[in-house]
Design a protein around this motif. Sequence first.
Motif, PDB file in Angstrom:
ATOM      1  N   LEU A 107     138.293  30.082  68.238  1.00  0.00           N
ATOM      2  CA  LEU A 107     138.516  29.084  66.786  1.00  0.00           C
ATOM      3  C   LEU A 107     137.531  28.829  65.928  1.00  0.00           C
ATOM      4  O   LEU A 107     137.384  28.352  64.979  1.00  0.00           O
ATOM      5  N   ALA A 108     136.126  29.741  66.018  1.00  0.00           N
ATOM      6  CA  ALA A 108     135.639  29.692  65.488  1.00  0.00           C
ATOM      7  C   ALA A 108     135.948  29.531  63.495  1.00  0.00           C
ATOM      8  O   ALA A 108     136.652  30.861  62.934  1.00  0.00           O
ATOM      9  N   ILE A 109     134.928  28.932  62.746  1.00  0.00           N
ATOM     10  CA  ILE A 109     134.784  29.234  61.370  1.00  0.00           C
ATOM     11  C   ILE A 109     133.776  30.366  61.001  1.00  0.00           C
ATOM     12  O   ILE A 109     132.748  29.930  61.645  1.00  0.00           O
ATOM     13  N   ALA A 110     133.724  31.148  60.137  1.00  0.00           N
ATOM     14  CA  ALA A 110     132.796  31.876  59.437  1.00  0.00           C
ATOM     15  C   ALA A 110     131.681  31.260  59.594  1.00  0.00           C
ATOM     16  O   ALA A 110     131.960  30.673  58.480  1.00  0.00           O
ATOM     17  N   ASN A 122     143.152  38.656  62.423  1.00  0.00           N
ATOM     18  CA  ASN A 122     143.228  38.514  63.790  1.00  0.00           C
ATOM     19  C   ASN A 122     142.109  36.874  63.725  1.00  0.00           C
ATOM     20  O   ASN A 122     141.857  36.932  64.808  1.00  0.00           O
ATOM     21  N   SER A 123     141.333  37.794  63.055  1.00  0.00           N
ATOM     22  CA  SER A 123     140.070  36.449  63.768  1.00  0.00           C
ATOM     23  C   SER A 123     140.299  34.711  63.244  1.00  0.00           C
ATOM     24  O   SER A 123     139.536  34.144  63.167  1.00  0.00           O
ATOM     25  N   VAL A 124     141.264  34.667  62.395  1.00  0.00           N
ATOM     26  CA  VAL A 124     141.448  33.243  61.966  1.00  0.00           C
ATOM     27  C   VAL A 124     141.740  32.219  63.502  1.00  0.00           C
ATOM     28  O   VAL A 124     142.660  32.839  63.675  1.00  0.00           O
ATOM     29  N   GLY A 125     141.153  31.342  63.644  1.00  0.00           N
ATOM     30  CA  GLY A 125     141.263  30.012  64.268  1.00  0.00           C
ATOM     31  C   GLY A 125     142.346  29.976  65.401  1.00  0.00           C
ATOM     32  O   GLY A 125     142.196  31.610  66.208  1.00  0.00           O
ATOM     33  N   ALA A 126     143.146  29.927  65.867  1.00  0.00           N
ATOM     34  CA  ALA A 126     143.471  30.213  67.161  1.00  0.00           C
ATOM     35  C   ALA A 126     145.483  30.589  67.189  1.00  0.00           C
ATOM     36  O   ALA A 126     145.916  29.853  65.597  1.00  0.00           O
ATOM     37  N   PRO A 127     145.479  30.916  67.774  1.00  0.00           N
ATOM     38  CA  PRO A 127     147.207  31.496  67.569  1.00  0.00           C
ATOM     39  C   PRO A 127     148.036  29.536  65.951  1.00  0.00           C
ATOM     40  O   PRO A 127     149.075  30.756  65.624  1.00  0.00           O
ATOM     41  N   GLN A 128     148.370  29.177  66.666  1.00  0.00           N
ATOM     42  CA  GLN A 128     148.584  27.638  65.610  1.00  0.00           C
ATOM     43  C   GLN A 128     148.231  28.048  64.329  1.00  0.00           C
ATOM     44  O   GLN A 128     149.097  27.534  63.101  1.00  0.00           O
ATOM     45  N   ILE A 132     149.521  47.414  46.713  1.00  0.00           N
ATOM     46  CA  ILE A 132     150.345  46.555  48.287  1.00  0.00           C
ATOM     47  C   ILE A 132     150.029  44.892  47.659  1.00  0.00           C
ATOM     48  O   ILE A 132     149.547  44.804  46.310  1.00  0.00           O
ATOM     49  N   LYS A 133     151.561  44.495  47.868  1.00  0.00           N
ATOM     50  CA  LYS A 133     151.736  43.057  46.706  1.00  0.00           C
ATOM     51  C   LYS A 133     152.138  42.062  48.350  1.00  0.00           C
ATOM     52  O   LYS A 133     153.189  42.531  49.193  1.00  0.00           O
ATOM     53  N   ILE A 134     151.309  41.139  48.330  1.00  0.00           N
ATOM     54  CA  ILE A 134     151.389  39.538  49.390  1.00  0.00           C
ATOM     55  C   ILE A 134     151.994  38.798  48.637  1.00  0.00           C
ATOM     56  O   ILE A 134     150.793  38.226  48.126  1.00  0.00           O
ATOM     57  N   GLY A 135     152.716  38.103  48.820  1.00  0.00           N
ATOM     58  CA  GLY A 135     153.552  36.310  48.793  1.00  0.00           C
ATOM     59  C   GLY A 135     152.228  35.773  49.354  1.00  0.00           C
ATOM     60  O   GLY A 135     151.719  36.021  50.350  1.00  0.00           O
ATOM     61  N   SER A 136     151.925  35.064  48.921  1.00  0.00           N
ATOM     62  CA  SER A 136     151.359  33.666  48.913  1.00  0.00           C
ATOM     63  C   SER A 136     151.329  33.158  50.483  1.00  0.00           C
ATOM     64  O   SER A 136     150.947  32.179  51.065  1.00  0.00           O
ATOM     65  N   LEU A 137     152.801  33.140  50.524  1.00  0.00           N
ATOM     66  CA  LEU A 137     153.191  32.370  51.977  1.00  0.00           C
ATOM     67  C   LEU A 137     153.240  33.014  53.245  1.00  0.00           C
ATOM     68  O   LEU A 137     153.554  32.155  54.359  1.00  0.00           O
ATOM     69  N   VAL A 138     152.684  34.500  53.378  1.00  0.00           N
ATOM     70  CA  VAL A 138     152.983  35.419  54.475  1.00  0.00           C
ATOM     71  C   VAL A 138     151.923  34.533  55.025  1.00  0.00           C
ATOM     72  O   VAL A 138     150.705  34.363  54.795  1.00  0.00           O
ATOM     73  N   THR A 139     151.849  34.301  56.468  1.00  0.00           N
ATOM     74  CA  THR A 139     151.017  33.756  57.177  1.00  0.00           C
ATOM     75  C   THR A 139     150.238  34.620  58.267  1.00  0.00           C
ATOM     76  O   THR A 139     150.203  36.267  57.396  1.00  0.00           O
ATOM     77  N   PHE A 140     148.920  34.316  58.724  1.00  0.00           N
ATOM     78  CA  PHE A 140     148.001  35.358  58.651  1.00  0.00           C
ATOM     79  C   PHE A 140     148.908  36.030  60.680  1.00  0.00           C
ATOM     80  O   PHE A 140     148.421  37.047  60.777  1.00  0.00           O
ATOM     81  N   THR A 141     149.164  35.918  60.636  1.00  0.00           N
ATOM     82  CA  THR A 141     149.949  36.079  62.196  1.00  0.00           C
ATOM     83  C   THR A 141     151.161  37.753  61.008  1.00  0.00           C
ATOM     84  O   THR A 141     150.730  38.752  62.342  1.00  0.00           O
TER      85      THR A 141
END
Length: 283
Positions: free
Chosen positions: A189-192, A96-102, A67-76
């Motif tokens: 909004l938690a940072i792990a 899905n756990s990363v920050g807020a939707p923005q 599986i290959k994921i480009g480096s500019l793929v966003t968390f969304t």
Amino acid sequence: MGVEFYKPQKLEDVLDVLATKKGPLKILAGGTDLMLDIRNKKYEVAGIVDINLLSELKNISVEGEFIKIGSLVTFTQLANSTLLQERVPFLVEAANSVGAPQIRNQGTIGGNIANASPAADSVVPLIALDAICSVLSPLGNRDIPLNQLLCGVGKTRLASDELIVEVKFKLPRKITRSAFVKFGRRNALAIARMSVAILLGLDGNKVNAARVALGAVAPNPFRSLELENMFLNKAMEEIDVDEVIARSSMVVSQALGNRPSAKWKNEAIKGLMRQVLSKIGIM
């Protein structure tokens, strides 16, 4: 002297900037961390190279066994990928756990790796997957395992003229169970402040492959072979939950040593491990 801003439209143009422009340059992907760091004068920067126009770095694909994921793929994008939902759901959980939707809309997997935070959410399941980073520079390209690329808090082995273009990992067996959990100060909004990712490969009801990765308990996320061995070659019902939980506290204690956070993290990991085992169906 002001900071120069470059917005190349092709990958070869990025390499040209990296090869010819003088002074320290920074790659701008999502920018959720970089712009704050520059504003706070964390770096001495002569130029910013905005790579967001490079559409070839925004794809998720399967090539052969990878599986290959480009480096500019966003968390969304990660979270919405049907492929990832089916084959590596714990990576989707981490996204899905990363920050807020923005932040999820803007932040990228490449930026999360290059930032080298001990608490980077997506990095923990990627470490469990033995992910490899494809890195490009004017001198050529190279592959480097993610666990070797990271070399301390905020530090990587990327040269000044290199950028991450892709993250790849072998497709897991179709019969797997995986889960990701984290503990943070605030919910969405938690940072792990600590996280766990587990991937188990099953032959019937017997575990024949195990990956356990921990985040925010060492300078970089890491796999724990000691914990993995507690799952291997056992039927799911034979896994001793209490023993795994107790051993996880020992592993965290060894990783943290006498750091101020050690006492509470040694206890908090017990709750996290119980939660992740429940999600994976072992409780």
